[in-house]
Design an enzyme around this catalytic site. Structure first.
Site, PDB file in Angstrom:
ATOM      1  N   ASP A  69      10.340   5.854  -9.443  1.00 56.44           N
ATOM      2  CA  ASP A  69      10.484   4.422  -9.151  1.00 56.44           C
ATOM      3  C   ASP A  69      11.061   3.710 -10.377  1.00 56.44           C
ATOM      4  OD1 ASP A  69       8.447   4.439 -10.955  1.00 56.44           O
ATOM      5  OD2 ASP A  69       6.885   3.792  -9.552  1.00 56.44           O
ATOM      6  N   GLU A  83       4.050  10.817 -17.464  1.00 56.15           N
ATOM      7  CA  GLU A  83       3.691   9.408 -17.480  1.00 56.15           C
ATOM      8  C   GLU A  83       2.264   9.241 -16.965  1.00 56.15           C
ATOM      9  OE1 GLU A  83       5.964   7.399 -14.486  1.00 56.15           O
ATOM     10  OE2 GLU A  83       4.784   5.567 -14.640  1.00 56.15           O
ATOM     11  N   ASP A 101       9.679   1.832 -12.671  1.00 57.34           N
ATOM     12  CA  ASP A 101       8.912   2.059 -13.895  1.00 57.34           C
ATOM     13  C   ASP A 101       9.202   3.437 -14.482  1.00 57.34           C
ATOM     14  OD1 ASP A 101       7.668  -0.272 -14.336  1.00 57.34           O
ATOM     15  OD2 ASP A 101       5.745   0.281 -13.409  1.00 57.34           O
ATOM     16  N   ASP A 124       7.502   9.037 -12.487  1.00 54.87           N
ATOM     17  CA  ASP A 124       7.623   8.683 -11.071  1.00 54.87           C
ATOM     18  C   ASP A 124       9.059   8.332 -10.704  1.00 54.87           C
ATOM     19  OD1 ASP A 124       5.036   9.114 -10.433  1.00 54.87           O
ATOM     20  OD2 ASP A 124       4.385   7.047 -10.795  1.00 54.87           O
TER      21      ASP A 124
END
Ligand code: 0RA
Length: 633
Positions: free
Chosen positions: A502, A427, A504, A500
């Site tokens: 998280d 990403e 997102d 990541d």
């Protein structure tokens, strides 16, 4: 095995370890139930339930109750004829005892009892008893209640009469405690069982399966008089259906063929195959036979009615927006493939093809409005595919000028043999940069993605194929998609999604998995897709410790003391290349999760809910699952 050197006098019978009967089951459980993981554990329940389903299919039972008891055991109770308790003619012991303590005796005493039976392994109840620290069987038959208990496949007592009942009250009740020395976890998952029981109920119309969990009071009943027609509607429930289901069933040469078809306004193909109620994730001859007939029947109709414009429709054209369920009952199925979920019987292809061809053509003749709607949809998809092909060719020509034909953003590895190589899909450009510095460029390739990947669940094929990030991904992987898919051309054996830790990142992972599930499902089925698990914290005291969850952090702080220094990683881009290598990329120290499809129906439901148009279904789904940190498909 007898050691050849150990011959003559020194040889005695005690030297041979005979793995006979149920001993063998405990010695090699995976051979009988696939594995001893969560999957294998649940297989025990299916094995017992399958026997009751067989009894239901033979017409003697219409209710099966499964209870997850508070004490960790499971009870499966049916209202069938009851497993016979009369002495077995050869063993001179109650048939029930033989079924539970002798391998392969199963519920199927003689082949004539049931024409076909469910159960992938079809190993029977004795395997369950061998892997249970305690089992209790109760049979209601002849106005009496019989009972016998067992421990790891051996009887604890003789069959006893423990009560009286009405002469018409018959049935079988099996309670078992899975052996915790065999299974690392013995906790049953309501959701996993519910998915399978729903499937069984759809595939065996009329059967009522009741699932109860004592601990939570949860209870679900699965009962569908509509069978496959209801199944196909259920799969399409969050989609916009174009017509009432098309349904047909016929028996040909001892093979029962049952098919339900319903198109929706979307673009995805969803063809589900079942053999003796087993979900054949890898497809097989039954699915091939159906697909062949569908393409031919639609082309015939289109040609006959002068609807064809740009040549014949392809299989991909006629399967856009198709939901179909092909269920066959085959007396002696041959399963192939990596997960033994691909039907190999060659005769089944022709049988399903001819049954489907006749029934579909008949339906189209009798329902011209629906037939035209389906043909027009396929014609639209043909148009879009031609346009997408032009876009794809453009991409290919553009990259041809670049030399290798590979995307410019791909940092490829030097090794070429796909068995030795892997690709990280990363990403963002900054994390991509760190990964390029961190990697071992011999065998690790890096493909950075800009922004959020396209949601392919909602996009038309032309949009999907003209999307630059997606076309980079397809080119880098090398296999192509759809009918052109060729696993031989796979350029990396491990495709690792690195995002990541998280919200997102989770979204990006889901978007990419949706892409793989819809366009290259073979890669998931073959176990090529992985998710890199990156740490949340670094704890520094007497060296560096990488920590992957908040619970783990609590534990390590307890061990090392609260003065240990804790660094929270905000994102992959913030790690220096060395950290990234140590924590997430070094094959010796990293953690990878392999993505698997345990149940295609469930996976489809997850993706249509998460990624589709129906906002309320998505909200409800997310609310129900919010406690689960990660979506397992
Ligand atoms: C063979 C013969 C008969 C019943 C069954 C099998 C049977 C097996 C299972 C396993 C779970 N539930 C079951 N219910 C029935 C009956 C033969 C007869 O009564 O004539």
């Amino acid at each position: 095995m007898v050691d050849k050197k150990e011959s003559g006098k020194s040889y005695s019978s005690k030297n041979i370890k005979v793995l006979e009967g149920l001993e063998g089951v405990r010695h090699r459980p995976a051979m009988y139930i696939g594995s001893t993981s969560k999957n294998g554990l649940h297989h025990l329940v299916y094995e017992v339930v399958d026997n009751s389903v067989d009894e239901a299919m033979a017409g003697y039972c219409d209710k099966i109750e499964v209870t997850l008891n508070k004490n960790g055991s499971v009870t499966v109770k049916d209202n069938g004829r009851g497993i016979p308790v009369e002495p077995h003619p050869i063993y001179k012991k109650p048939a029930l005892e033989i079924a539970i303590t002798k391998l392969h005796a199963g519920g199927k005493f003689d082949k004539g009892t049931y024409a076909v039976s469910g159960g992938l392994h079809g190993v029977g109840i004795s395997v369950v008893s061998a892997l249970s620290k305690h089992m209790i069987a109760k049979v209601r038959r002849n106005g009496k209640i019989y009972q016998q208990e067992y421990k790891i496949g051996k009887t604890l007592c003789n069959l006893k009469i423990v009560g009286k009942t009405d002469k018409d009250d018959t049935g079988t009740e099996i309670t078992f405690f899975p052996d915790d020395t065999i299974f690392p976890t013995t906790e049953f998952d309501f959701n996993v069982l519910q998915t399978r029981f729903r499937e069984i109920a759809f595939l065996n119309k009329g059967v009522r399966i009741i699932l109860k969990e004592e601990k939570t009071g949860k209870k679900e009943t699965f009962h569908y008089e509509g069978g496959l027609e209801e199944f196909v509607k259920w799969v399409n429930k969050t989609k916009d259906a174009l017509h009432k289901p098309i349904y047909f069933t016929k028996t040909n040469n001892g093979v029962v063929v049952e098919v339900a078809v319903q198109y929706n306004s979307g673009y995805q193909e969803n063809v589900l195959g079942f053999v003796n109620t087993i979900n054949t994730v890898e497809g097989g001859t039954h699915v091939v036979g159906f697909k062949t007939a569908l393409t031919r029947a639609i082309n015939d109709y289109s040609n006959k009615n002068k609807m064809t414009k740009n040549g014949n429709l392809t299989g991909d054209d006629v399967r856009e927006g198709l939901t179909a369920i092909i269920s066959v009952k085959v007396p002696e199925p041959q399963f192939e493939g990596q997960t033994k979920t691909k039907l190999g019987n060659s005769e089944v292809k022709g049988i399903v093809d001819s049954v489907s061809m006749v029934s579909l053509s008949e339906f189209f003749e009798e329902n011209p409005t629906i037939a035209r709607r389906i043909v027009n949809k396929a014609l639209d998809s043909q148009k879009a595919r031609n346009a997408a092909k032009k876009a794809k060719d453009l991409v290919r020509r553009k990259s041809a000028f670049g030399g290798s034909g590979l995307p410019g953003k791909l940092a490829d590895c030097s090794k070429k043999k796909s068995e030795e190589t892997e690709i990280y899909i990363v990403e963002g450009d900054s994390a991509g940069g760190s990964a390029k510095q961190a990697r071992n460029n011999q065998f690790q390739a890096i493909l950075p993605l800009r922004g959020k990947p396209l949601n392919v669940e909602k996009a038309s094929p032309i949009k999907v194929f003209s999307n630059e990030e997606i076309s980079n991904l397809i080119t880098a992987i090398g296999t192509g998609v759809g009918e052109q898919f060729d696993a031989q051309k796979l350029r990396y054996s491990k495709i690792i999604i690195m995002a990541d830790a998280d919200v997102d990142g989770a979204h990006i992972k889901t978007l990419l998995l949706t892409f793989f599930f819809r366009f290259m499902p073979e890669l998931i089925k073959n176990g090529n897709i992985y998710i890199a698990v990156s740490p949340l914290y670094r704890v520094r005291k007497r060296g560096d410790h990488y920590v992957y969850s908040d619970e783990e952090l609590k534990e390590i702080k307890k061990k090392l003391g609260e003065n240990a220094s804790v660094l929270r990683f905000k994102g992959l881009g913030e790690m220096d290349p060395e950290q990234l290598w140590d924590t997430t990329m070094n094959p010796k120290t990293r953690m990878l999760k392999k993505v698997t499809i345990e149940d295609v129906v469930q996976a489809d439901e997850v993706f249509s809910k998460l990624m589709g148009d129906d906002v309320s279904a998505r909200k409800q789904f997310i609310a129900e699952r919010s406690a689960e940190a990660q979506i397992d498909i």
